[in-house]
Design a protein around this motif. Structure first.
Motif, mmCIF file in Angstrom:
data_model
loop_
_atom_site.group_PDB
_atom_site.id
_atom_site.type_symbol
_atom_site.label_atom_id
_atom_site.label_comp_id
_atom_site.label_asym_id
_atom_site.label_seq_id
_atom_site.Cartn_x
_atom_site.Cartn_y
_atom_site.Cartn_z
ATOM 1 N N THR A 1 -0.251 4.823 -1.312
ATOM 2 C CA THR A 1 -0.632 4.835 -2.717
ATOM 3 C C THR A 1 -1.853 5.717 -2.951
ATOM 4 O O THR A 1 -2.584 6.055 -2.028
ATOM 5 C CB THR A 1 -0.930 3.412 -3.225
ATOM 6 O OG1 THR A 1 -1.987 2.847 -2.436
ATOM 7 C CG2 THR A 1 0.307 2.535 -3.124
ATOM 8 N N GLY A 2 -2.056 6.100 -4.201
ATOM 9 C CA GLY A 2 -3.192 6.912 -4.578
ATOM 10 C C GLY A 2 -2.924 8.396 -4.629
ATOM 11 O O GLY A 2 -3.858 9.188 -4.715
ATOM 12 N N LYS A 3 -1.671 8.802 -4.604
ATOM 13 C CA LYS A 3 -1.316 10.217 -4.611
ATOM 14 C C LYS A 3 -0.758 10.681 -5.942
ATOM 15 O O LYS A 3 -0.259 11.798 -6.045
ATOM 16 C CB LYS A 3 -0.323 10.519 -3.483
ATOM 17 C CG LYS A 3 -0.877 10.275 -2.092
ATOM 18 C CD LYS A 3 0.134 10.610 -1.014
ATOM 19 C CE LYS A 3 -0.449 10.391 0.374
ATOM 20 N NZ LYS A 3 0.530 10.727 1.442
ATOM 21 N N TYR B 1 0.815 -1.207 0.000
ATOM 22 C CA TYR B 1 0.000 0.000 0.000
ATOM 23 C C TYR B 1 0.852 1.263 0.000
ATOM 24 O O TYR B 1 0.306 2.378 0.069
ATOM 25 C CB TYR B 1 -0.942 0.025 1.198
ATOM 26 C CG TYR B 1 -2.121 -0.914 1.070
ATOM 27 C CD1 TYR B 1 -3.002 -0.800 0.006
ATOM 28 C CD2 TYR B 1 -2.347 -1.910 2.015
ATOM 29 C CE1 TYR B 1 -4.083 -1.663 -0.111
ATOM 30 C CE2 TYR B 1 -3.425 -2.772 1.902
ATOM 31 C CZ TYR B 1 -4.285 -2.643 0.844
ATOM 32 O OH TYR B 1 -5.363 -3.498 0.726
ATOM 33 N N SER C 1 5.968 2.315 -7.636
ATOM 34 C CA SER C 1 4.620 2.151 -7.134
ATOM 35 C C SER C 1 4.529 0.954 -6.196
ATOM 36 O O SER C 1 5.417 0.104 -6.139
ATOM 37 C CB SER C 1 3.636 1.984 -8.289
ATOM 38 O OG SER C 1 3.935 0.818 -9.036
#
Length: 128
Positions: free
Chosen positions: A101-103, A31, A52
């Motif tokens: 993650t997700g940025k 994550y 990633s």
């Protein structure tokens, strides 16, 4: 506890190679995107490379592209920075960093404030 521990730094001659390692103690390693930053003497810290959470995407700064490679081993909670063809201007303290993650990818990896955790840093010195 959350902890990032870098290793592998040291002194190397120009043209040589080093591999930096970062051992991550995180709740769920996949994550987190992982990044390598460096801070040369008297200068600001900046991005070198990032990867990633899954390892499927990478980013490498223009200044080291073609010479440095970032990778990770999620089974071992490890991230690596392989540094080849080292130059004196690569001399810096190198830091491992973790970001949920997700940025965003690509240039978003360069945003230092997006990273949640940082290692203590390891010195890399390249002699001419």
């Amino acid at each position: 506890q959350v902890q990032l521990v870098e290793s592998g730094g040291g002194l190397v001659q120009a043209g040589g190679s080093l591999r930096l390692s970062c051992a991550a103690s995180l709740g769920a390693f996949t994550y987190y995107d992982m990044g390598w930053f460096r801070q040369p003497p008297g200068k600001e810290r900046y991005i070198v490379a990032a990867i990633s959470g899954s390892g499927g995407s990478t980013y490498v700064a223009d200044s080291v592209r073609g010479r440095f490679t970032i990778s990770r081993d999620n089974a071992k909670n490890m991230v690596y920075l392989q540094m080849n063809s080292l130059k004196p201007e690569d001399t810096a303290v190198y830091y491992c960093a973790a970001r949920r993650t997700g940025k965003g990818g690509s240039y978003f990896y360069a945003l230092k404030l997006d990273y949640d955790f940082w290692g203590q840093g390891t010195q890399v010195t390249v002699s001419s």
